[in-house]
Motif scaffolding. Structure first.
Motif, PDB file in Angstrom:
ATOM      1  N   GLY A   9       0.776  -1.237   0.000  1.00  0.00           N
ATOM      2  CA  GLY A   9       0.000   0.000   0.000  1.00  0.00           C
ATOM      3  C   GLY A   9       0.802   1.278   0.000  1.00  0.00           C
ATOM      4  N   ILE A  10       2.102   1.201  -0.251  1.00  0.00           N
ATOM      5  CA  ILE A  10       2.948   2.401  -0.310  1.00  0.00           C
ATOM      6  C   ILE A  10       3.139   2.779  -1.777  1.00  0.00           C
ATOM      7  CG2 ILE A  10       5.161   3.418   0.303  1.00  0.00           C
ATOM      8  CD1 ILE A  10       3.445   2.679   2.709  1.00  0.00           C
ATOM      9  N   ASP A  11       2.609   3.924  -2.177  1.00  0.00           N
ATOM     10  CA  ASP A  11       2.665   4.320  -3.580  1.00  0.00           C
ATOM     11  C   ASP A  11       4.058   4.752  -4.023  1.00  0.00           C
ATOM     12  OD1 ASP A  11      -0.053   3.825  -3.942  1.00  0.00           O
ATOM     13  OD2 ASP A  11      -0.613   5.856  -3.289  1.00  0.00           O
ATOM     14  N   GLU A  12       4.705   5.575  -3.203  1.00  0.00           N
ATOM     15  CA  GLU A  12       6.001   6.129  -3.582  1.00  0.00           C
ATOM     16  C   GLU A  12       7.012   5.940  -2.454  1.00  0.00           C
ATOM     17  OE1 GLU A  12       6.932   7.183  -6.436  1.00  0.00           O
ATOM     18  OE2 GLU A  12       4.960   7.080  -7.403  1.00  0.00           O
ATOM     19  N   PRO A  13       7.554   4.741  -2.297  1.00  0.00           N
ATOM     20  CA  PRO A  13       8.581   4.550  -1.274  1.00  0.00           C
ATOM     21  C   PRO A  13       9.835   5.345  -1.611  1.00  0.00           C
ATOM     22  CG  PRO A  13       8.431   2.623  -2.703  1.00  0.00           C
ATOM     23  CD  PRO A  13       7.282   3.506  -3.065  1.00  0.00           C
ATOM     24  N   LEU A  14      10.454   5.885  -0.593  1.00  0.00           N
ATOM     25  CA  LEU A  14      11.701   6.616  -0.760  1.00  0.00           C
ATOM     26  C   LEU A  14      12.850   5.618  -0.716  1.00  0.00           C
ATOM     27  CD1 LEU A  14      10.800   9.467   1.752  1.00  0.00           C
ATOM     28  CD2 LEU A  14      10.590   9.536  -0.739  1.00  0.00           C
ATOM     29  N   LEU A  15      13.762   5.722  -1.662  1.00  0.00           N
ATOM     30  CA  LEU A  15      14.843   4.751  -1.802  1.00  0.00           C
ATOM     31  C   LEU A  15      16.170   5.380  -1.396  1.00  0.00           C
ATOM     32  CD1 LEU A  15      13.857   3.224  -5.272  1.00  0.00           C
ATOM     33  CD2 LEU A  15      13.059   2.574  -2.987  1.00  0.00           C
ATOM     34  N   TYR A  16      16.862   4.715  -0.499  1.00  0.00           N
ATOM     35  CA  TYR A  16      18.154   5.203  -0.003  1.00  0.00           C
ATOM     36  C   TYR A  16      19.184   4.098  -0.169  1.00  0.00           C
ATOM     37  CZ  TYR A  16      14.956   8.487   2.183  1.00  0.00           C
ATOM     38  OH  TYR A  16      13.963   9.406   2.413  1.00  0.00           O
ATOM     39  N   GLN A  17      20.017   4.267  -1.186  1.00  0.00           N
ATOM     40  CA  GLN A  17      21.077   3.307  -1.462  1.00  0.00           C
ATOM     41  C   GLN A  17      22.389   3.926  -1.008  1.00  0.00           C
ATOM     42  OE1 GLN A  17      21.162   2.226  -5.591  1.00  0.00           O
ATOM     43  NE2 GLN A  17      21.809   0.134  -5.191  1.00  0.00           N
ATOM     44  N   ARG A  18      23.038   3.292  -0.052  1.00  0.00           N
ATOM     45  CA  ARG A  18      24.232   3.865   0.562  1.00  0.00           C
ATOM     46  C   ARG A  18      25.441   2.961   0.354  1.00  0.00           C
ATOM     47  NH1 ARG A  18      23.373   8.478   4.029  1.00  0.00           N
ATOM     48  NH2 ARG A  18      21.250   9.164   3.540  1.00  0.00           N
ATOM     49  N   HIS A  19      26.619   3.576   0.287  1.00  0.00           N
ATOM     50  CA  HIS A  19      27.868   2.837   0.238  1.00  0.00           C
ATOM     51  C   HIS A  19      28.509   2.880   1.621  1.00  0.00           C
ATOM     52  CE1 HIS A  19      28.163   2.325  -4.193  1.00  0.00           C
ATOM     53  NE2 HIS A  19      27.429   3.432  -4.209  1.00  0.00           N
ATOM     54  N   GLY A  20      28.984   1.726   2.073  1.00  0.00           N
ATOM     55  CA  GLY A  20      29.619   1.659   3.383  1.00  0.00           C
ATOM     56  C   GLY A  20      28.872   0.727   4.319  1.00  0.00           C
ATOM     57  N   GLY A  21      29.300   0.698   5.571  1.00  0.00           N
ATOM     58  CA  GLY A  21      28.686  -0.181   6.550  1.00  0.00           C
ATOM     59  C   GLY A  21      27.296   0.263   6.932  1.00  0.00           C
ATOM     60  N   LEU A  22      26.450  -0.692   7.305  1.00  0.00           N
ATOM     61  CA  LEU A  22      25.066  -0.377   7.661  1.00  0.00           C
ATOM     62  C   LEU A  22      25.002   0.531   8.873  1.00  0.00           C
ATOM     63  CD1 LEU A  22      22.019  -0.756   7.390  1.00  0.00           C
ATOM     64  CD2 LEU A  22      22.231  -2.870   8.713  1.00  0.00           C
ATOM     65  N   LEU A  23      25.790   0.260   9.893  1.00  0.00           N
ATOM     66  CA  LEU A  23      25.738   1.065  11.111  1.00  0.00           C
ATOM     67  C   LEU A  23      26.093   2.517  10.821  1.00  0.00           C
ATOM     68  CD1 LEU A  23      25.199   1.015  14.133  1.00  0.00           C
ATOM     69  CD2 LEU A  23      27.611   0.468  14.489  1.00  0.00           C
ATOM     70  N   GLU A  24      27.108   2.729  10.002  1.00  0.00           N
ATOM     71  CA  GLU A  24      27.493   4.092   9.648  1.00  0.00           C
ATOM     72  C   GLU A  24      26.391   4.785   8.842  1.00  0.00           C
ATOM     73  OE1 GLU A  24      29.324   1.422   9.165  1.00  0.00           O
ATOM     74  OE2 GLU A  24      30.953   1.719  10.627  1.00  0.00           O
ATOM     75  N   SER A  25      25.769   4.048   7.944  1.00  0.00           N
ATOM     76  CA  SER A  25      24.676   4.611   7.138  1.00  0.00           C
ATOM     77  C   SER A  25      23.504   5.024   8.027  1.00  0.00           C
ATOM     78  CB  SER A  25      24.212   3.601   6.093  1.00  0.00           C
ATOM     79  OG  SER A  25      25.254   3.288   5.188  1.00  0.00           O
ATOM     80  N   LEU A  26      23.172   4.193   9.007  1.00  0.00           N
ATOM     81  CA  LEU A  26      22.063   4.511   9.907  1.00  0.00           C
ATOM     82  C   LEU A  26      22.397   5.684  10.813  1.00  0.00           C
ATOM     83  CD1 LEU A  26      20.884   0.915  10.884  1.00  0.00           C
ATOM     84  CD2 LEU A  26      19.730   2.536   9.383  1.00  0.00           C
ATOM     85  N   ALA A  27      23.629   5.757  11.251  1.00  0.00           N
ATOM     86  CA  ALA A  27      24.032   6.881  12.096  1.00  0.00           C
ATOM     87  C   ALA A  27      23.871   8.206  11.354  1.00  0.00           C
ATOM     88  CB  ALA A  27      25.477   6.694  12.562  1.00  0.00           C
ATOM     89  N   ASP A  28      24.109   8.196  10.047  1.00  0.00           N
ATOM     90  CA  ASP A  28      23.994   9.416   9.252  1.00  0.00           C
ATOM     91  C   ASP A  28      22.556   9.924   9.164  1.00  0.00           C
ATOM     92  OD1 ASP A  28      26.694   9.439   8.755  1.00  0.00           O
ATOM     93  OD2 ASP A  28      26.539   8.445   6.806  1.00  0.00           O
ATOM     94  N   VAL A  29      21.578   9.017   9.235  1.00  0.00           N
ATOM     95  CA  VAL A  29      20.179   9.410   9.042  1.00  0.00           C
ATOM     96  C   VAL A  29      19.353   9.308  10.318  1.00  0.00           C
ATOM     97  CG1 VAL A  29      20.306   8.683   6.628  1.00  0.00           C
ATOM     98  CG2 VAL A  29      19.426   7.088   8.347  1.00  0.00           C
ATOM     99  N   GLU A  30      19.972   8.951  11.431  1.00  0.00           N
ATOM    100  CA  GLU A  30      19.233   8.669  12.667  1.00  0.00           C
ATOM    101  C   GLU A  30      18.301   9.803  13.069  1.00  0.00           C
ATOM    102  OE1 GLU A  30      20.059   7.614  17.395  1.00  0.00           O
ATOM    103  OE2 GLU A  30      21.735   7.982  16.029  1.00  0.00           O
ATOM    104  N   ASN A  31      18.755  11.034  12.951  1.00  0.00           N
ATOM    105  CA  ASN A  31      17.950  12.168  13.418  1.00  0.00           C
ATOM    106  C   ASN A  31      16.660  12.357  12.621  1.00  0.00           C
ATOM    107  OD1 ASN A  31      19.828  12.778  15.396  1.00  0.00           O
ATOM    108  ND2 ASN A  31      20.945  14.240  14.115  1.00  0.00           N
ATOM    109  N   TYR A  32      16.569  11.724  11.468  1.00  0.00           N
ATOM    110  CA  TYR A  32      15.380  11.886  10.617  1.00  0.00           C
ATOM    111  C   TYR A  32      14.380  10.741  10.771  1.00  0.00           C
ATOM    112  CZ  TYR A  32      18.534  15.174   8.311  1.00  0.00           C
ATOM    113  OH  TYR A  32      19.407  16.188   8.054  1.00  0.00           O
ATOM    114  N   LEU A  33      14.700   9.769  11.627  1.00  0.00           N
ATOM    115  CA  LEU A  33      13.883   8.564  11.701  1.00  0.00           C
ATOM    116  C   LEU A  33      12.770   8.672  12.730  1.00  0.00           C
ATOM    117  CD1 LEU A  33      16.591   5.743  11.468  1.00  0.00           C
ATOM    118  CD2 LEU A  33      15.382   6.949   9.630  1.00  0.00           C
ATOM    119  N   ARG A  34      11.637   8.071  12.403  1.00  0.00           N
ATOM    120  CA  ARG A  34      10.540   7.872  13.355  1.00  0.00           C
ATOM    121  C   ARG A  34      10.654   6.483  13.969  1.00  0.00           C
ATOM    122  NH1 ARG A  34       5.232  10.298  13.479  1.00  0.00           N
ATOM    123  NH2 ARG A  34       4.202   9.610  15.381  1.00  0.00           N
TER     124      ARG A  34
END
Length: 288
Positions: A100-125
């Protein structure tokens, strides 16, 4: 692409739990009316790259040729990793559409998962992850190698998924009267996620004081409209009592407060978390 504020983010890796991760993230996104995102991190595993001491062992021409071959192999590996990531994201996007999600936002990152999540943590619900990644999906009694680090490092709610998706109709709050449990309780009270669901407020403690904790917590929850409350004090081994109670009443979701940084390592390595993540086959929502 910049991550939107209050995004419900699903971490996808092509494992057997990926569809369930997408489905639960979509369900949360719709309940909150929040943006839905998919993230795949392309980890090039530099630690696995061949490391050789070449000086003095082979001739100059041979050494140069070997270095050129290694560079070409790295380039080819990186290209294949990127193509695989594209396929994973395409499959996850199709699953999000079905959910039921019409337009999912896609985030393709290079590097480790933990580092990628740390970069976006402040924007997460909410972050949604599988209990096991692709490397451990045939080991149902283990949790993924990266999961502990994610829970220890992030300060956002994390839903850990360990089986196929079921629309949650009921949830259990694992309550012990501590500060983490109180924070989790407050977050439940102020959230639209649980509206229309049955709430099992469960405390496993033989101390008479536990009755006072449970009554006080129940009184707080009763102020929340749209939740049917059942409170219960149990005795015995905490992890076993909670797993048995969850199975007996077929509870769809367990909610609990994550411990502080000093205790979360013990939480993750202890039998309680292993029991909840590997034996209940129901998702665990850790609230921070």
């Amino acid at each position: 692409m910049q991550v939107h504020n209050d995004t419900v983010l699903a971490c996808v890796d092509g494992s057997g739990l990926m569809n369930a991760v997408c489905d639960y993230a979509a369900w949360i996104s719709r309940r909150f009316g929040a943006p839905f995102g998919l993230m795949h991190s392309i980890d090039h595993h530099p630690e696995t790259t061949m490391e050789l001491e070449l000086s003095g062992t082979i001739g100059f021409d041979s050494r140069e040729q070997l270095l050129e071959d290694m560079v070409r192999q790295d380039e080819q590996r990186n290209k294949l990793n990127f193509q695989q990531s594209q396929l994973i994201m395409q499959a996850a996007r199709r699953r999000a559409h079905r959910a039921g999600i019409d337009e999912p936002l896609l985030y393709q990152r290079h590097g480790g998962l933990l580092e990628s999540l740390a970069d976006v943590e402040n924007y997460l619900r909410v972050l949604v992850v599988g209990a096991r990644g692709k490397n451990h999906e045939d080991q149902p009694h283990k949790i993924g190698a990266k999961l502990e680090s994610i829970i220890r490092s992030l300060h956002k709610p994390i839903l850990v998924v360990n089986d196929t998706f079921t629309v949650p109709r009921s949830f259990m709050i694992a309550y012990d009267g501590g500060s983490a449990a109180e924070k989790a309780l407050d977050m439940v009270i102020g959230s639209p996620l649980y509206q229309g669901m049955i709430c099992h407020l469960v405390c496993v403690n033989e101390d008479i004081q536990a009755l006072e904790w449970l009554e006080a917590a129940a009184n707080k929850l009763k102020q929340t409209q749209g939740i049917k409350l059942i409170s219960q004090r149990l005795r015995g081994n905490p992890e076993q009592a909670l797993v048995d109670y969850q199975a007996k009443f077929d509870i769809d979701l367990t909610v609990m407060g994550a411990f502080s940084h000093t205790r979360v390592h013990d939480l993750l390595l202890g039998s309680f978390t292993l029991a909840m993540l590997t034996r209940s086959h129901k998702p665990l929502l850790l609230l921070r």
